[in-house]
Structure formats: structure tokens, C-alpha cells
Design a protein around this motif. Sequence first.
Motif, mmCIF file in Angstrom:
data_model
loop_
_atom_site.group_PDB
_atom_site.id
_atom_site.type_symbol
_atom_site.label_atom_id
_atom_site.label_comp_id
_atom_site.label_asym_id
_atom_site.label_seq_id
_atom_site.Cartn_x
_atom_site.Cartn_y
_atom_site.Cartn_z
ATOM 1 N N GLN A 149 0.841 -1.218 0.000
ATOM 2 C CA GLN A 149 0.000 0.000 0.000
ATOM 3 C C GLN A 149 0.864 1.251 0.000
ATOM 4 O O GLN A 149 0.630 2.195 -0.746
ATOM 5 N N LYS A 150 1.888 1.239 0.854
ATOM 6 C CA LYS A 150 2.783 2.403 0.930
ATOM 7 C C LYS A 150 3.568 2.548 -0.379
ATOM 8 O O LYS A 150 3.697 3.656 -0.909
ATOM 9 N N HIS A 151 4.051 1.420 -0.899
ATOM 10 C CA HIS A 151 4.816 1.470 -2.151
ATOM 11 C C HIS A 151 4.008 2.137 -3.266
ATOM 12 O O HIS A 151 4.512 3.004 -3.982
ATOM 13 N N PHE A 152 2.741 1.733 -3.410
ATOM 14 C CA PHE A 152 1.950 2.263 -4.523
ATOM 15 C C PHE A 152 1.471 3.690 -4.277
ATOM 16 O O PHE A 152 1.315 4.455 -5.237
ATOM 17 N N ALA A 153 1.259 4.075 -3.010
ATOM 18 C CA ALA A 153 0.936 5.474 -2.729
ATOM 19 C C ALA A 153 2.137 6.351 -3.095
ATOM 20 O O ALA A 153 1.992 7.404 -3.720
ATOM 21 N N ASP A 154 3.354 5.891 -2.741
ATOM 22 C CA ASP A 154 4.573 6.639 -3.091
ATOM 23 C C ASP A 154 4.750 6.706 -4.611
ATOM 24 O O ASP A 154 5.130 7.747 -5.158
ATOM 25 N N THR A 155 4.493 5.574 -5.281
ATOM 26 C CA THR A 155 4.630 5.526 -6.742
ATOM 27 C C THR A 155 3.686 6.534 -7.396
ATOM 28 O O THR A 155 4.080 7.279 -8.303
ATOM 29 N N ALA A 156 2.435 6.568 -6.927
ATOM 30 C CA ALA A 156 1.445 7.482 -7.509
ATOM 31 C C ALA A 156 1.879 8.928 -7.320
ATOM 32 O O ALA A 156 1.824 9.731 -8.261
ATOM 33 N N ARG A 157 2.342 9.255 -6.116
ATOM 34 C CA ARG A 157 2.776 10.636 -5.859
ATOM 35 C C ARG A 157 3.957 11.006 -6.745
ATOM 36 O O ARG A 157 4.017 12.106 -7.292
ATOM 37 N N HIS A 158 4.891 10.064 -6.921
ATOM 38 C CA HIS A 158 6.060 10.299 -7.777
ATOM 39 C C HIS A 158 5.622 10.555 -9.229
ATOM 40 O O HIS A 158 6.087 11.502 -9.878
ATOM 41 N N LEU A 159 4.708 9.734 -9.738
ATOM 42 C CA LEU A 159 4.245 9.902 -11.121
ATOM 43 C C LEU A 159 3.511 11.227 -11.291
ATOM 44 O O LEU A 159 3.682 11.917 -12.302
ATOM 45 N N LEU A 160 2.692 11.587 -10.291
ATOM 46 C CA LEU A 160 1.944 12.846 -10.382
ATOM 47 C C LEU A 160 2.898 14.042 -10.392
ATOM 48 O O LEU A 160 2.722 14.984 -11.161
ATOM 49 N N GLU A 161 3.929 13.980 -9.544
ATOM 50 C CA GLU A 161 4.879 15.089 -9.462
ATOM 51 C C GLU A 161 5.701 15.236 -10.737
ATOM 52 O O GLU A 161 5.944 16.345 -11.214
ATOM 53 N N THR A 162 6.160 14.111 -11.292
ATOM 54 C CA THR A 162 7.121 14.187 -12.396
ATOM 55 C C THR A 162 6.476 14.188 -13.776
ATOM 56 O O THR A 162 7.063 14.703 -14.730
ATOM 57 N N ASP A 197 -7.215 -3.788 -7.196
ATOM 58 C CA ASP A 197 -8.266 -3.181 -6.377
ATOM 59 C C ASP A 197 -8.078 -1.667 -6.203
ATOM 60 O O ASP A 197 -8.689 -1.069 -5.329
ATOM 61 N N GLY A 198 -7.226 -1.075 -7.037
ATOM 62 C CA GLY A 198 -7.099 0.389 -7.031
ATOM 63 C C GLY A 198 -6.045 0.913 -6.070
ATOM 64 O O GLY A 198 -6.030 2.087 -5.734
ATOM 65 N N VAL A 199 -5.135 0.060 -5.657
ATOM 66 C CA VAL A 199 -4.142 0.442 -4.643
ATOM 67 C C VAL A 199 -3.284 1.626 -5.091
ATOM 68 O O VAL A 199 -2.919 2.467 -4.276
ATOM 69 N N MET A 200 -2.997 1.757 -6.385
ATOM 70 C CA MET A 200 -2.226 2.902 -6.891
ATOM 71 C C MET A 200 -3.157 4.046 -7.291
ATOM 72 O O MET A 200 -2.979 5.193 -6.887
ATOM 73 N N LEU A 201 -4.197 3.720 -8.060
ATOM 74 C CA LEU A 201 -5.063 4.773 -8.627
ATOM 75 C C LEU A 201 -5.820 5.575 -7.574
ATOM 76 O O LEU A 201 -6.213 6.710 -7.817
ATOM 77 N N ARG A 202 -6.025 5.003 -6.388
ATOM 78 C CA ARG A 202 -6.789 5.759 -5.391
ATOM 79 C C ARG A 202 -6.058 7.051 -5.023
ATOM 80 O O ARG A 202 -6.692 8.076 -4.771
ATOM 81 N N THR A 203 -4.722 7.020 -5.006
ATOM 82 C CA THR A 203 -3.951 8.232 -4.702
ATOM 83 C C THR A 203 -4.096 9.249 -5.837
ATOM 84 O O THR A 203 -4.199 10.454 -5.603
ATOM 85 N N VAL A 204 -4.142 8.767 -7.077
ATOM 86 C CA VAL A 204 -4.347 9.641 -8.239
ATOM 87 C C VAL A 204 -5.734 10.288 -8.147
ATOM 88 O O VAL A 204 -5.900 11.500 -8.345
ATOM 89 N N HIS A 205 -6.722 9.469 -7.813
ATOM 90 C CA HIS A 205 -8.103 9.938 -7.673
ATOM 91 C C HIS A 205 -8.207 10.992 -6.561
ATOM 92 O O HIS A 205 -8.833 12.044 -6.736
ATOM 93 N N GLU A 206 -7.567 10.720 -5.428
ATOM 94 C CA GLU A 206 -7.629 11.652 -4.293
ATOM 95 C C GLU A 206 -6.967 12.989 -4.626
ATOM 96 O O GLU A 206 -7.334 14.022 -4.061
ATOM 97 N N ALA A 207 -6.008 12.958 -5.581
ATOM 98 C CA ALA A 207 -5.354 14.207 -6.002
ATOM 99 C C ALA A 207 -6.217 14.965 -7.029
ATOM 100 O O ALA A 207 -5.813 16.018 -7.521
#
Length: 416
Positions: A88-101, A117-127
Motif C-alpha cells: 500500500q505504501k509502495h503504490f501510494a509513493d509511486t502514484a505521488r512520484h508519477l503525479l509530481e514528475t 483493487d485500485g491500490v495505486m489509482l486511489r492516490t491519483v483519484h484523491e489528487a
Amino acid sequence: MISPADRARPQATCRACGGTVVQFLDLGRQPLSDRFLTEPEIPQEYFFQLAVGLCETCTMVQLMQEVPRERMFHEDYPYYSSGSAVMQKHFADTARHLLETEAGGPDPFVVEIGCNDGVMLRTVHEAGVRHLGFEPSGKVAEAARAKGLRVRGDFFEESTAREVRASDGPADVIFAANTICHIPYLDSILRGVDALLGPDGVFVFEDPYLGDILAKTSFDQIYDEHFFLFSARSVQALAASFGFELVDVDRLAVHGGEVRYTLARAGARRPADRVAALIAEEDAGGVATLARLDQFAAQVGRIRDDLRALLERLTAEGKRVVAYGATAKSATVANFCGIGPDLVSRVYDTTPAKQGRLTPGTHIPVHPASEFPTDPPDYALLFAWNHADEIMAKEQAFRQAGGAWILYVPHVHVRD
Ligand SMILES: [Zn+2]
């Protein structure tokens, strides 16, 4: 080139380039790694021959035989990425990194292939960023939709990618984790990426890394769903043949060692220095040579012999041996080594969909991990070795009470 001695080996056609694939390892008759059974389903269980080869042209390491995708990614596919706190932490970090860069434009669009189950995309959605996930496995796709995510229940391929391009416009990022290596029809994936990706967009995917698999002798990374075992060199060749360029590689500690590959359109970006550095490291270690892969195959045979000898001895001594983590990768180990309920009485797992069922092929009963502390065995074979730190911390009472873990990567050993 294939030497005269290697001509006797079984061969197949490369799914990445059409060249000749030469076999170096046969892991025997194997079931579908995620197909947990009830007793009445045993007679209908599906098996296939699990063998691996090297393409002499593009160096892609791949399975010799393909399992039809509908058999693997079905309504009841039981793997949920959100099951592990570390992931969960890995994919939240990955999403933030992709959004920033990569998603700095006015209305960025992020697509994920195999969003689970949306473990990465949920961070994208929340942004508040526009997104779409592709997920053909019914129940995990539902779990993603329940988080408010936009999900298509299809396989990502050229035709579905074109539909999304027409309705949503070009993507800034196309991401996939532990998905691209599953897909034998890579040509359709890359043509789909070509259709959907914007001119400055990136295709980013992370998958188990051949270099780590060889270094750790982690042969359990080889199973039906892992059709390709990527290296930087083979991904570079693949990218070039579809008009893309490998512009970055990022080594990741998750899942026993992965690489995150970044592809851009050819000439759009200057490749990072670490691309050439990783390829040089691979070449120095002979990662894509039959000599190194034959050595790996010999090490795998030794693990099988040592693990069987240890389990047979403990059983003869009357010790209680269980397993921990009914992972997909454990199917390879259990079936290749012949580990059934006679050697390991049960396997504990946290996934409700697996509990109360039998493991694929060798039919060990799966019990809830919550029962593990209440009935401690003498030994626990750690199938989920890639989550060893997380599991050993959670189950520390087991060792304090005199229990010991059995590990088999990079060789068979006991941790008490
Ligand atoms: Zn090839």
C-alpha cells in the motif's frame, strides 16, 4: 547463436520478437498458481508444463508454453494488492512520484493497466487527477470501483486503447505494476500504448527483475502468470521495435526485487545514465547467456533436493511443519518439489478467498493466518519470503515460543 549442442533443447517462438527461444529450465507439470480448489474440483484441475527459455535474438526470457489468459484472470481471481501494508505504501509513493514528475499539465490523464483493487489509482483519484483503470478480473475490479475509481472491465489491448483515446484523449502516463510480464501478446499492448499515449507521455511498468531472480535463485518468480522475466537489455530491445525508447530504470526492493522501466517515444527524452549502467551490469554478469541460466537451473535443482530432504527429516522426527503465505509463487515451489499435506500439514494465509480451500496442485488446506498464533507448530515454511520482514515482525511470538522459519531463497536455511 544456438550452438550445435543447444539444438537438442526444446525450442519455441519468441513472443517479443519472433526469434528462437531455447529452453534452460523445466519446472514440471504445474497447476494455475492462483486457482485454489474445493475438494470436488480436484478431478477437473488444469495442469500445464512450466518451462523457461531464452530468446537468442532479443534475449527475452519467457515461458515455453502460454496459458490462456481467461483461465488466469477470471471472476474469482484472488489476489488483492491492498492486502499488504508495505505494498500500500509502495503504490501510494509511486502514484505521488508519477503525479509530481509526469502529470504537471493543465488536465493530466493517468491510465493503469491491471489496476487490481485500485491500490495505486486511489492516490491519483484523491489528487483530483483524471484516471482510468483496466481490470479484467471481476471481483478485484469491483473492489476498485467501490473506492470511487473509474474502471473498465476489459483487457488492455490495441482495440480497447483506441476506444479510450477516442473518448478521453491522450494519456500522460500509462502505468502497470506486475501486469506487463503476465501478458504474452506484448505486441498488442505496445500498439495500444502507441495509440493512447500523448507525444510526451511515458509508459511506466514495474515487474520482477531477471537480475534479482538469478542473484537470489528465486525460481518461484516463475509461474503461469509471469510469462516474461524482463531485463533492461530485453526491454530496451522490445521498446525499440515499437518506436519507443527505454529512458529510465529504477530498481525496487518490493516482491523480491523488481525494476520500474520508463519508456518514452523514441527521441523524446534523453535516457538516464543508469539505463546504460544497468545494461553493463547485466552484460558483466552474463544475465542473458545460456551459461548463466544453466547454472541457475542447477541451483534450482539443488534447492529442491535440499528442501525435500529437510522436510522429510523433520516429518520423520515427528515435528509439526506448516507453511505461511499461500502465494501464487508458492505453487511453483510446492509442485516442483512435491510438497503436499504429507510434509506440510496446512498453510496459513490472510486472504479470505483462499481460506477453507486447497492449494493448487498439491492440495494443502489453507487456514486463516489469524489461527497461526493460537496453534504454533515447530517449523513454518515461509512461502511469502518476499514479505519476510513484515511477517516475522507480526508473528514474533512464534520464534519466542521456540518455533523456527524455513526459507529456501537463495538457498535452504532455517531461522530460529
Ligand atoms: Zn526475442
